[in-house]
Each structure stands twice: as C-alpha cells, then as structure tokens.
Design a protein around this motif. Structure first.
Motif, short mmCIF file in Angstrom:
data_model
loop_
_atom_site.label_atom_id
_atom_site.label_comp_id
_atom_site.label_asym_id
_atom_site.label_seq_id
_atom_site.Cartn_x
_atom_site.Cartn_y
_atom_site.Cartn_z
N ASP A 97 -1.30 43.95 4.73
CA ASP A 97 -1.09 45.04 3.78
C ASP A 97 -0.56 46.31 4.44
OD1 ASP A 97 -1.85 43.57 1.54
OD2 ASP A 97 -3.97 44.05 1.81
N ALA A 98 -1.02 46.60 5.65
CA ALA A 98 -0.54 47.80 6.34
C ALA A 98 0.95 47.68 6.64
CB ALA A 98 -1.33 48.01 7.63
N ASP A 99 1.36 46.49 7.04
CA ASP A 99 2.78 46.23 7.30
C ASP A 99 3.59 46.38 6.01
OD1 ASP A 99 5.14 45.48 8.53
OD2 ASP A 99 4.64 43.35 8.61
N THR A 100 3.08 45.81 4.92
CA THR A 100 3.78 45.92 3.64
C THR A 100 3.90 47.37 3.21
OG1 THR A 100 2.86 43.78 2.97
CG2 THR A 100 3.78 45.16 1.24
N LEU A 101 2.83 48.12 3.35
CA LEU A 101 2.84 49.53 2.99
C LEU A 101 3.93 50.28 3.74
CD1 LEU A 101 1.00 51.48 1.25
CD2 LEU A 101 -0.14 52.06 3.39
N ALA A 102 4.06 50.00 5.03
CA ALA A 102 5.09 50.66 5.84
C ALA A 102 6.49 50.26 5.38
CB ALA A 102 4.90 50.31 7.31
N ARG A 103 6.69 48.98 5.13
CA ARG A 103 8.03 48.51 4.75
C ARG A 103 8.45 49.01 3.37
NH1 ARG A 103 9.30 42.74 7.60
NH2 ARG A 103 7.62 42.75 9.14
N SER A 105 7.56 51.89 2.28
CA SER A 105 7.60 53.36 2.39
C SER A 105 6.76 54.00 1.27
CB SER A 105 9.04 53.87 2.34
OG SER A 105 9.80 53.35 3.40
N TRP A 106 5.67 53.31 0.91
CA TRP A 106 4.76 53.83 -0.10
C TRP A 106 3.63 54.61 0.56
CZ3 TRP A 106 3.29 50.17 -4.73
CH2 TRP A 106 4.44 49.90 -5.48
N GLN A 107 3.06 55.51 -0.23
CA GLN A 107 1.82 56.16 0.16
C GLN A 107 0.65 55.34 -0.38
OE1 GLN A 107 1.95 58.89 2.16
NE2 GLN A 107 4.17 58.53 2.09
N ARG A 108 -0.52 55.53 0.22
CA ARG A 108 -1.69 54.75 -0.22
C ARG A 108 -2.01 55.01 -1.70
NH1 ARG A 108 -4.05 52.08 3.80
NH2 ARG A 108 -3.61 52.73 5.94
N LYS A 109 -1.70 56.20 -2.18
CA LYS A 109 -1.97 56.50 -3.58
C LYS A 109 -1.16 55.59 -4.50
CE LYS A 109 -2.00 60.22 -7.00
NZ LYS A 109 -1.33 59.38 -8.02
N GLU A 110 0.08 55.28 -4.12
CA GLU A 110 0.90 54.41 -4.96
C GLU A 110 0.32 53.01 -5.04
OE1 GLU A 110 5.45 55.60 -4.55
OE2 GLU A 110 4.43 55.72 -2.61
N VAL A 111 -0.23 52.53 -3.92
CA VAL A 111 -0.87 51.21 -3.94
C VAL A 111 -2.15 51.27 -4.77
CG1 VAL A 111 -1.92 49.41 -2.53
CG2 VAL A 111 0.14 50.57 -1.73
N ALA A 112 -2.91 52.35 -4.63
CA ALA A 112 -4.13 52.49 -5.42
C ALA A 112 -3.80 52.50 -6.91
CB ALA A 112 -4.87 53.77 -5.02
N ASP A 113 -2.72 53.21 -7.28
CA ASP A 113 -2.30 53.26 -8.68
C ASP A 113 -1.85 51.88 -9.19
OD1 ASP A 113 -2.85 55.96 -8.72
OD2 ASP A 113 -0.76 56.58 -8.49
N ALA A 114 -1.29 51.07 -8.28
CA ALA A 114 -0.84 49.73 -8.66
C ALA A 114 -2.01 48.81 -8.96
CB ALA A 114 0.04 49.13 -7.57
N PHE A 231 13.13 48.92 13.76
CA PHE A 231 14.14 48.03 13.19
C PHE A 231 13.56 47.25 12.01
CE2 PHE A 231 16.28 43.99 12.73
CZ PHE A 231 17.61 44.38 12.65
N LEU A 232 12.32 46.78 12.15
CA LEU A 232 11.69 46.02 11.07
C LEU A 232 11.33 46.90 9.87
CD1 LEU A 232 9.16 43.78 13.05
CD2 LEU A 232 11.25 43.01 11.92
N GLY A 233 11.14 48.19 10.11
CA GLY A 233 10.60 49.07 9.08
C GLY A 233 9.09 49.05 9.07
N SER A 234 8.49 48.56 10.16
CA SER A 234 7.05 48.40 10.25
C SER A 234 6.47 49.51 11.12
CB SER A 234 6.72 47.01 10.81
OG SER A 234 5.34 46.77 10.80
#
Length: 373
Positions: A97-103, A105-114, A231-234
């Motif tokens: 999930d941390a890798d996905t969050l970085a790729r 480019s979301w903030q934790r709030k956006e994931v919490a809202d999802a 390069f990965l966006g991670s």
C-alpha cells in the motif's frame, strides 16, 4: 573497489543506451528493456530511435507489431517490446500500500476518503476499466465509462474538463493492469484491449519488479536506491527494503558509493570514447536517469534542460550534454534552434546540423533551417 569519475560513467551510459549507433535493429536496443517514453505530438520515441540507429531513413514504431504502447512506468506512455508485455504487466503492480500511495501521488487523506487500502483502490479501478473498455475507445469516452463503475471516492471534479471523472493517475496506472494498451499514433489518445489480454494480477511478483530495478541499474548505473525509486515513482524505502537486487557490485564515482549489476562491471571499467554528436528529444531514455546532478553538474544548465513544462531536447557532444535544441515549424520548413551550454567547436556544430536533418526527416519536413542562439 573500482574507482570512477563522472566522464567514465557517462561514457558507459552512452554506450549502453546505443547512442554509438552500432545496432540496426530497434528491438535489440537495450533502452527497450525499460521502454522508450513517447509523446505522439512530438514524435519523441521516433526521435530517440533516430539518435540510435545508423539508418538515415525515419523508423516508425506506430505500425511495428514488435512494439506495444502502454501507460507503464509512472503512468507515462512507453513503447515496450510486445514480447515483454506479458511479464511487464505484473511488474507494474506496486508491492504494497505504501508503494501504491507513492505511485498514485495521493495523500493519506485521499485513501482514507476512498474507504479502502491504496492497492485495493488500484485493483478496483483496474477491474472497472476492464469492464468499461471492451473495445477501442478514446481516452475521454473510456474515462466517462469507467467513472460510472467506480466508487465516487475514486473520482474528482476536473476544472479543465468541467466534469467529474476518475483520477487521471489512477486511470493511467490501472489501464495496463486491466490489459489495455494505447493505440500508437492515435489522436486523441485511444485505449484498446491487448490482443492476448492477461488477467488482472492479484499479487505482486517481487522478482519481476526487482527486474525493473536491475534494468534501471544496467542502463543508468552506477546508481542508488533513491534513483531507481524515482524512475518507478516509488519510495527509497520500498526499493531498499523490498526490491534491491542482491547481485550488485559497489563502486565509487568521484569518491561516492554507487551500485552496478555484476554483469556490467567490465564494460563500466572500460567504456568506448563517445566522440560523436547526437540530438536527444525531451523524455529521451538517456535523460530519464534520476541523478541529474551527474548528467549536468551546472545547476543553471539543469534548469534549462528540465523545466516544469516544455522541456527542450538535449545536444549531446563528445560525452557531455553540451546544449539544448528546440524546433518550430514554418510552413513546410522546420527550424531548429540550438543553445550552447558548453562551448562547441566548428566540427561539433556541423555535426549538430547533420543530426538536425534527421530530426526534420522524422518530423516529415523536407526543408530545414538551423540557428544558434
């Protein structure tokens, strides 16, 4: 321990990137191990090939079945070898999930809202895209269709479009997982299912993602985890803890430790001298290295090359990024304007003009005008 200076590292990378023009088959170029980023309106991928292939005739990737265009690394469009796509798609699924969050480019709030973990957000979007795009559809139509299928929390109001639709980066990262490619050469951007559409990956294949890191180090090494992560966006932590290859050799570049795959050490120790001139388009694979300070030590010169919007191309001369170039069309004529960052001699300027003729040919212009600012 092998001690190197930056000139030796650049010589290695230039050779590894095929810029010596000793390979006439584009599919065999090492840059396709990672993919070649494209920008259709500026023929970026074709210009990258023009800098690498010995032929004076333009080479098109649009109708070449050996290559497939995908939103892949960082959600950017890249041409990949078609034979590599089946293995690439599982490697585009983040490792956690941390890798996905970085790729994303979301903030934790956006994931919490999802209301769901970040990786589940991505897989939910991928499943919706697979259902929404059963045949060729423009990006706008596909976005509209998938927006109807995903939870509202995965959408946003887009002011330029004056519409609510799926997050742009989420759509780009989900598309290859859904088995969708970009139709090469299509305007507007168009998505369609891959001919051999794989299932959506449900678990990360760590070995395949690590292979992407290895390919980065072979092309852009010696390097550090931070640069591979860029390069990965991670994140550096993800690469260091989950994806860092074991078969690496530590070397020192101007006294600083870096790492290179063991099978590249001999070439790194004795690279050929790059005694030629090449014109690299914006987004060229050579310019995708994340250690920009090594590529271009002067801070002011880096600002000229890598801008927020509208990057110029790079003039590579005798192993250094020695200038920039831009184009402007005037009727049937292409105007190429060079700006020196380092002083060039008469022979290098003449070679740059010859390379500009290749650019004009790729862009479809018979008449060329060259200027130096």
């Amino acid at each position: 321990m092998l001690e190197l200076d930056r000139e030796q590292v650049l010589a290695y990378r230039i050779a590894r990137h095929g810029l010596s023009r000793d390979q006439d088959d584009p599919a065999k170029l090492a840059v396709f191990d990672l993919g070649v980023q494209d920008a259709t309106a500026r023929a970026a991928a074709e210009l990258a090939l023009a800098a690498r292939l010995p032929t004076d005739r333009p080479v098109s990737l649009v109708d070449d079945a050996r290559f497939t265009l995908l939103w892949s690394h960082r959600g950017a469009p890249h041409y990949h070898r078609t034979e590599d796509v089946a293995a690439l798609i599982p490697a585009l699924l983040p490792v956690d999930d941390a890798d996905t969050l970085a790729r994303l480019s979301w903030q934790r709030k956006e994931v919490a809202d999802a209301g769901m973990p970040a990786t589940q957000v991505l897989l939910t979007a991928a499943r919706a895209m697979r259902e929404a795009v059963p045949a060729a559809m423009t990006k706008g139509s596909a976005s509209t269709a998938v927006t109807r299928l995903v939870p509202a929390a995965l959408t946003r109001w887009c002011r330029p479009c004056q519409a609510t639709h799926i997050h742009e980066q989420l759509m780009r990262l989900a598309a290859p997982l859904a088995g969708l490619r970009l139709v090469a050469g299509a305007t507007p951007a168009t998505l369609e299912p891959l001919a051999d559409r794989p299932r959506i990956p449900v678990a990360t294949d760590i070995a395949r993602v690590t292979r992407v890191v290895v390919d980065y180090l072979r092309l852009h090494g010696p390097a550090l985890p931070t640069e591979a992560a860029g390069f990965l966006g991670s994140t550096r932590a993800t690469v260091t803890e989950r994806l860092w290859p074991s078969d690496l050799v530590e070397v020192r570049v101007d006294g600083k430790k870096r790492y290179i795959p063991a099978d590249r050490v001999a070439e790194l120790a004795n690279p050929p001298t790059p005694d030629f001139v090449r014109l690299l388009p914006p987004w060229d694979p050579f310019l995708q290295a994340r250690d920009r300070e090594l590529l271009v030590p002067d801070k002011a010169h880096r600002k000229e090359l890598w801008k927020v919007l509208g990057n110029p191309g790079a003039l590579l001369a005798h192993g250094e990024v020695a200038g920039t170039w831009r184009t402007k069309s005037a009727g049937k004529r292409l105007e190429v304007t060079f700006t020196e960052l380092l002083r060039l001699g008469t022979a290098a300027r003449a070679a740059a003009k010859e390379e500009a003729a290749r650019v004009a040919a790729v862009r479809g212009y018979a008449d060329l005008r060259v200027a130096w600012s």
